[in-house]
Scaffold this active site. Structure first.
Site, mmCIF file in Angstrom:
data_model
loop_
_atom_site.group_PDB
_atom_site.id
_atom_site.type_symbol
_atom_site.label_atom_id
_atom_site.label_comp_id
_atom_site.label_asym_id
_atom_site.label_seq_id
_atom_site.Cartn_x
_atom_site.Cartn_y
_atom_site.Cartn_z
ATOM 1 C CE LYS A 11 -14.645 101.128 60.427
ATOM 2 N NZ LYS A 11 -15.471 102.083 59.652
ATOM 3 C CE1 TYR A 51 -20.195 99.328 60.226
ATOM 4 C CE2 TYR A 51 -18.850 97.629 59.201
ATOM 5 C CZ TYR A 51 -18.964 98.774 59.979
ATOM 6 O OH TYR A 51 -17.838 99.366 60.498
ATOM 7 C CG PHE A 59 -22.082 104.073 52.826
ATOM 8 C CD1 PHE A 59 -21.889 103.214 53.888
ATOM 9 C CD2 PHE A 59 -22.905 105.179 53.022
ATOM 10 C CE1 PHE A 59 -22.475 103.434 55.123
ATOM 11 C CE2 PHE A 59 -23.512 105.409 54.259
ATOM 12 C CZ PHE A 59 -23.297 104.529 55.314
ATOM 13 N NE ARG A 87 -19.397 107.316 67.824
ATOM 14 C CZ ARG A 87 -19.677 106.912 66.581
ATOM 15 N NH1 ARG A 87 -19.561 105.630 66.242
ATOM 16 N NH2 ARG A 87 -20.053 107.753 65.656
ATOM 17 C CB THR A 93 -18.282 109.335 60.299
ATOM 18 O OG1 THR A 93 -19.130 109.099 61.426
ATOM 19 C CG2 THR A 93 -18.332 108.148 59.354
ATOM 20 N NE ARG A 104 -13.800 106.832 62.465
ATOM 21 C CZ ARG A 104 -15.088 106.614 62.729
ATOM 22 N NH1 ARG A 104 -15.840 107.559 63.242
ATOM 23 N NH2 ARG A 104 -15.620 105.430 62.479
ATOM 24 C CG ASN A 114 -14.063 105.468 59.146
ATOM 25 O OD1 ASN A 114 -13.937 104.244 59.246
ATOM 26 N ND2 ASN A 114 -15.224 106.078 59.310
ATOM 27 C CG HIS A 117 -17.358 99.920 64.561
ATOM 28 N ND1 HIS A 117 -18.487 100.468 63.990
ATOM 29 C CD2 HIS A 117 -17.771 99.296 65.707
ATOM 30 C CE1 HIS A 117 -19.538 100.166 64.744
ATOM 31 N NE2 HIS A 117 -19.127 99.462 65.792
ATOM 32 C CD GLU A 128 -21.808 97.855 67.391
ATOM 33 O OE1 GLU A 128 -20.731 98.239 67.885
ATOM 34 O OE2 GLU A 128 -22.456 98.532 66.576
HETATM 35 P P1 IDP Z 1 -19.492 105.618 62.466
HETATM 36 O O1 IDP Z 1 -18.505 104.528 62.051
HETATM 37 O O2 IDP Z 1 -18.764 106.919 62.739
HETATM 38 O O3 IDP Z 1 -20.395 105.200 63.594
HETATM 39 P P2 IDP Z 1 -21.722 105.232 60.636
HETATM 40 O O4 IDP Z 1 -22.626 106.317 60.177
HETATM 41 O O5 IDP Z 1 -22.266 104.221 61.604
HETATM 42 O O6 IDP Z 1 -20.393 105.931 61.188
HETATM 43 O O7 IDP Z 1 -21.228 104.487 59.322
HETATM 44 C C1 IDP Z 1 -20.546 103.254 59.393
HETATM 45 C C2 IDP Z 1 -19.357 103.318 58.469
HETATM 46 O O8 IDP Z 1 -19.826 103.423 57.116
HETATM 47 C C3 IDP Z 1 -18.459 104.527 58.658
HETATM 48 O O9 IDP Z 1 -17.481 104.354 59.646
HETATM 49 C C4 IDP Z 1 -17.822 104.691 57.303
HETATM 50 O O10 IDP Z 1 -16.716 103.814 57.147
HETATM 51 C C5 IDP Z 1 -18.939 104.230 56.368
HETATM 52 N N1 IDP Z 1 -19.666 105.405 55.862
HETATM 53 C C6 IDP Z 1 -20.545 106.175 56.515
HETATM 54 N N2 IDP Z 1 -21.007 107.172 55.746
HETATM 55 C C7 IDP Z 1 -20.392 107.021 54.560
HETATM 56 C C8 IDP Z 1 -20.458 107.744 53.335
HETATM 57 O O11 IDP Z 1 -21.184 108.738 53.178
HETATM 58 N N3 IDP Z 1 -19.648 107.271 52.324
HETATM 59 C C9 IDP Z 1 -18.841 106.180 52.465
HETATM 60 N N4 IDP Z 1 -18.758 105.486 53.606
HETATM 61 C C10 IDP Z 1 -19.521 105.896 54.646
#
Ligand code: IDP
Length: 143
Positions: A11, A51, A59, A87, A93, A104, A114, A117, A128
């Site tokens: 990212k 997304y 968010f 993963r 996350t 991360r 973070n 992805h 994807e």
């Molecule tokens: P992942 O990237 O670990 O698979 P997902 O739940 O698919 O996590 O969420 C996609 C992205 O959205 C996350 O990587 C993170 O950058 C953002 N995100 C997820 N949950 C939150 C939150 O509670 N606050 C802000 N950003 C979030």
């Protein structure tokens, strides 16, 4: 053990903090081979489409803005159980909850910045990868 492919994205924060090489090394060291790599500035439409599953989440808007705040590195990683392996290498996350030694935990600033992805299932990985790469852009090479 199944050889799988998964989509990885470094990212914008990962590029701004100059850890592209370090992130890719983590994958290579754990047996995940990059078989396609492209640096790209995502458009708003591309980020929103990618997304789309999170469209209703609070968010979503900030996530899309962040993902288009600078270029990203798009990669296809190939290896044994690549989806789960990626993963595990990425970590949770929220970097505060991620295990030490994960990307991360070591490089990310916050849950919304973070660093990486990674596809969360084989089916999502297929979709994807197809979202960003044509089959002819994906190479094969052996160890
Ligand atoms: P992942 O990237 O670990 O698979 P997902 O739940 O698919 O996590 O969420 C996609 C992205 O959205 C996350 O990587 C993170 O950058 C953002 N995100 C997820 N949950 C939150 C939150 O509670 N606050 C802000 N950003 C979030």
């Amino acid at each position: 053990m199944a050889i799988e492919r998964t989509l990885s994205i470094i990212k914008p924060d990962g590029l701004k903090s100059h850890v592209i090489g370090k992130v890719i090394s983590r994958f290579e060291e754990k047996g995940l081979k990059p078989v396609a790599i492209r640096l790209q500035q995502l458009s708003q439409t591309e980020a929103e489409g990618f997304y789309a599953v999170h469209k209703a989440r609070p968010f979503f808007k900030d996530l899309v803005s962040f993902m288009i705040s600078g270029p990203v590195v798009l990669m296809v990683l190939e290896g044994e159980n690549a989806v789960l392996a990626n993963r595990e290498i990425m970590g949770a996350t929220d970097p505060k909850k991620a295990d030490k030694g994960t990307i991360r935990a070591d490089f990310a600033k916050s849950i919304d910045q973070n660093t990486v992805h990674g596809s969360d299932s084989l089916e999502n990985a297929k979709n994807e990868i197809a979202y960003f790469f044509r089959e002819t852009e994906i190479q094969t090479y052996s160890a």
